[in-house]
Design a protein around this motif. Structure first.
Motif, PDB file in Angstrom:
ATOM      1  N   GLN A 303       0.801  -1.221   0.000  1.00 37.29           N
ATOM      2  CA  GLN A 303       0.000   0.000   0.000  1.00 37.29           C
ATOM      3  C   GLN A 303       0.835   1.274   0.000  1.00 37.29           C
ATOM      4  O   GLN A 303       0.375   2.333  -0.425  1.00 37.29           O
ATOM      5  CB  GLN A 303      -0.981  -0.002   1.180  1.00 37.29           C
ATOM      6  N   CYS A 304       2.078   1.177   0.470  1.00 36.79           N
ATOM      7  CA  CYS A 304       2.928   2.370   0.525  1.00 36.79           C
ATOM      8  C   CYS A 304       3.698   2.616  -0.767  1.00 36.79           C
ATOM      9  O   CYS A 304       4.334   3.674  -0.915  1.00 36.79           O
ATOM     10  CB  CYS A 304       3.915   2.268   1.695  1.00 36.79           C
ATOM     11  N   TYR A 305       3.650   1.667  -1.685  1.00 37.89           N
ATOM     12  CA  TYR A 305       4.359   1.853  -2.955  1.00 37.89           C
ATOM     13  C   TYR A 305       3.452   2.642  -3.895  1.00 37.89           C
ATOM     14  O   TYR A 305       2.842   2.119  -4.829  1.00 37.89           O
ATOM     15  CB  TYR A 305       4.739   0.509  -3.570  1.00 37.89           C
ATOM     16  N   ASP A 306       3.368   3.927  -3.625  1.00 39.56           N
ATOM     17  CA  ASP A 306       2.434   4.812  -4.306  1.00 39.56           C
ATOM     18  C   ASP A 306       3.025   6.222  -4.248  1.00 39.56           C
ATOM     19  O   ASP A 306       3.507   6.655  -3.201  1.00 39.56           O
ATOM     20  CB  ASP A 306       1.081   4.767  -3.580  1.00 39.56           C
ATOM     21  N   LYS A 307       2.966   6.912  -5.359  1.00 35.07           N
ATOM     22  CA  LYS A 307       3.541   8.259  -5.386  1.00 35.07           C
ATOM     23  C   LYS A 307       2.853   9.179  -4.377  1.00 35.07           C
ATOM     24  O   LYS A 307       3.461  10.120  -3.861  1.00 35.07           O
ATOM     25  CB  LYS A 307       3.432   8.848  -6.796  1.00 35.07           C
ATOM     26  N   LYS A 308       1.572   8.887  -4.055  1.00 35.95           N
ATOM     27  CA  LYS A 308       0.857   9.707  -3.076  1.00 35.95           C
ATOM     28  C   LYS A 308       1.508   9.598  -1.700  1.00 35.95           C
ATOM     29  O   LYS A 308       1.440  10.530  -0.905  1.00 35.95           O
ATOM     30  CB  LYS A 308      -0.619   9.288  -3.011  1.00 35.95           C
ATOM     31  N   PHE A 309       2.103   8.456  -1.424  1.00 35.52           N
ATOM     32  CA  PHE A 309       2.763   8.259  -0.130  1.00 35.52           C
ATOM     33  C   PHE A 309       3.891   9.264   0.053  1.00 35.52           C
ATOM     34  O   PHE A 309       4.001   9.920   1.103  1.00 35.52           O
ATOM     35  CB  PHE A 309       3.300   6.832  -0.036  1.00 35.52           C
ATOM     36  N   ILE A 310       4.707   9.425  -0.966  1.00 32.32           N
ATOM     37  CA  ILE A 310       5.818  10.372  -0.883  1.00 32.32           C
ATOM     38  C   ILE A 310       5.312  11.808  -0.973  1.00 32.32           C
ATOM     39  O   ILE A 310       5.817  12.695  -0.281  1.00 32.32           O
ATOM     40  CB  ILE A 310       6.846  10.082  -1.992  1.00 32.32           C
ATOM     41  N   GLU A 311       4.301  12.050  -1.801  1.00 33.75           N
ATOM     42  CA  GLU A 311       3.737  13.401  -1.917  1.00 33.75           C
ATOM     43  C   GLU A 311       3.160  13.862  -0.591  1.00 33.75           C
ATOM     44  O   GLU A 311       3.357  15.007  -0.172  1.00 33.75           O
ATOM     45  CB  GLU A 311       2.663  13.420  -3.005  1.00 33.75           C
ATOM     46  N   GLN A 312       2.431  12.974   0.093  1.00 40.69           N
ATOM     47  CA  GLN A 312       1.797  13.338   1.360  1.00 40.69           C
ATOM     48  C   GLN A 312       2.793  13.347   2.521  1.00 40.69           C
ATOM     49  O   GLN A 312       2.682  14.162   3.434  1.00 40.69           O
ATOM     50  CB  GLN A 312       0.654  12.366   1.669  1.00 40.69           C
TER      51      GLN A 312
END
Length: 453
Positions: A303-312
């Protein structure tokens, strides 16, 4: 230890994985699962089952997308199936026909989910990339009738399977098998399987004395059980629990205040949340706010392999580890199928759910192609798909995934580990691009009584 562990003996996976004990496997090359097999007799395609005409094969992707609780939750799965269809049609389609994708939104709602599968049963040949959290009634799926009016069942190539009924249904086909070993679902305790291979990497790098907090998603009991199964595997491998918490994916950052305080009191040097990626973001931000020091491993999975994770998360999630069952997206030069996934899905649309949805499409195509090879383009029907899937026990999606025994629903021993460095996901293990760590010992079996909780 969490999850009501009734036995501490860890059983290793079956002997069939012994051939993988070399540890790291180079995954190169492309399987033929993407191209459509053609009949040697040049027969003219006809309508052979629901969702199949002379010119088209209609497939449904059912996913929780439009929901106020988690907007766009599994949009990645939709993009993955749509991208796969573009890829397949570019290669000539399947069984002499064009693949057409119907998206049905299950809206994180049990009624909408059930209606979505009923609609798919009536209009589509199969479901690919299903990513719905409330598939708690599979009677409509299992009793779905084919073109002849026979209850053959609706093949459900699912990405997300949290509910026991869906996990263990004979109609469910998953590139990422469930944690529970379905033959034990009526036992007390049940037997679960988990890929905990990264625990050995962490202990080798940071020492044996790793201990910390485990956070379990509390919004859905089935998801909570899944978290407990996978995280208890990490505990069995030596990363002990200082404390365990149930957390909602909707919880504000303030809900993590007592969790971080507990980490301070216990001197925790490890933490993992199984809830949605925003949970890990909130945990990391609260840890920084309170000045928490000494954590060696901030752990997470798909679930953390998502660009939103780094953006947020920004700088607050620097150093985060993320375990993957597929190749990192920046390794397209090592694997042609991965390059095609990124090309046809779109770099900005690709995520961990999307790549598994694409892989589900490849698995479906492999079954179709095998059917065509044996029975021609008009031998394709739902029964034939189930027959061919039962023969596939080393599926790797053209090398994008580690080899998986789909037929017997066995967890793959393969994984790759990335870490957030400089605002990007970077591979840390195995160090060679295009490879997985596939030691048989990565998979552990656990006796847990989760269904009676």
């Amino acid at each position: 230890m969490g999850g009501n562990v009734t036995g501490t003996t860890t059983k290793r996976m079956r002997a069939r994985w012994s051939a993988l004990a070399v540890g790291m496997v180079l995954v190169v090359g492309v399987s033929a699962t993407g191209a459509g097999a053609q009949s040697s007799s040049k027969e003219k395609p006809t309508a052979t089952d629901i969702g199949i005409t002379a010119k088209e094969i209609r497939v449904a992707v059912i996913a929780d997308v439009e929901t106020p609780l988690a907007p766009g939750l599994f949009q990645g799965s939709v993009y993955g199936v749509q991208g796969w269809a573009k890829y397949v049609n570019k290669k000539g389609g399947l069984a002499g026909r064009k693949v057409v994708v119907d998206f049905i939104d299950s809206k994180l709602n049990a009624s909408d989910t059930r209606n979505a599968f009923i609609k798919a049963c009536q209009e589509d040949f199969v479901v690919i990339g299903a990513s719905a959290l409330f598939v708690n009634n599979v009677s409509d799926i299992e009793s779905c009738v084919n073109q002849a009016g026979v209850a053959a069942g609706l093949p459900d190539f699912a990405v997300v399977t949290t509910e026991l009924d869906q996990q263990c249904s004979p109609t469910t086909i998953s590139v990422n098998p469930p944690q529970i070993i379905c033959s034990t679902k009526d036992d007390s305790p049940q037997t679960y399987q988990a890929n905990a291979g990264r625990a050995a990497y962490y202990q080798k790098k940071f020492g044996k004395n790793l201990h910390g907090v485990y956070l379990y998603a509390s919004d859905i009991k089935a998801a909570n059980n899944a978290n407990r199964a996978t995280m208890t595997g990490m505990q069995e491998e030596g990363i002990k629990a200082d404390q365990e918490f149930d957390v909602s994916s909707r919880a504000p950052q303030s809900a993590y205040t007592p969790i971080v305080q507990a980490m301070k009191e216990k001197g925790s040097n490890y933490a993992q949340s199984g809830a949605a990626q925003n949970s890990t973001v909130a945990l990391r931000k609260e840890a920084k706010l309170q000045g928490l020091q000494g954590v060696k491993v901030w752990d997470c999975t798909l679930q953390c392999y998502d660009k939103k994770f780094i953006e947020q998360g920004g700088a607050d999630v620097e150093g985060q580890f993320v375990a993957l069952l597929f190749l990192p997206f920046d390794e397209t030069k090592t694997n042609t199928m991965l390059a095609d996934f990124i090309k046809y899905t779109g770099k900005d649309k690709a995520d961990g759910f999307g790549i598994q949805a694409w892989a589900s499409g490849l698995l479906f195509a492999e079954a179709v192609n095998a059917t065509v090879d044996q029975s021609g383009v008009n031998g394709v029907n739902r029964e034939a798909i189930f027959t061919e899937i039962a023969k596939i026990n080393e599926f790797d999606a053209g090398g994008m995934l580690g080899k998986t025994n789909v037929a017997d629903k066995e967890t793959t021993p393969c994984y790759a580990l990335v870490q957030v460095k400089g605002g990007e996901f970077k591979r840390v293990w195995p160090t060679k691009a295009g490879t997985f760590d596939c030691k048989a010992s990565n998979v552990v079996q656990l006796k847990l009584d989760l269904l009676s909780r």
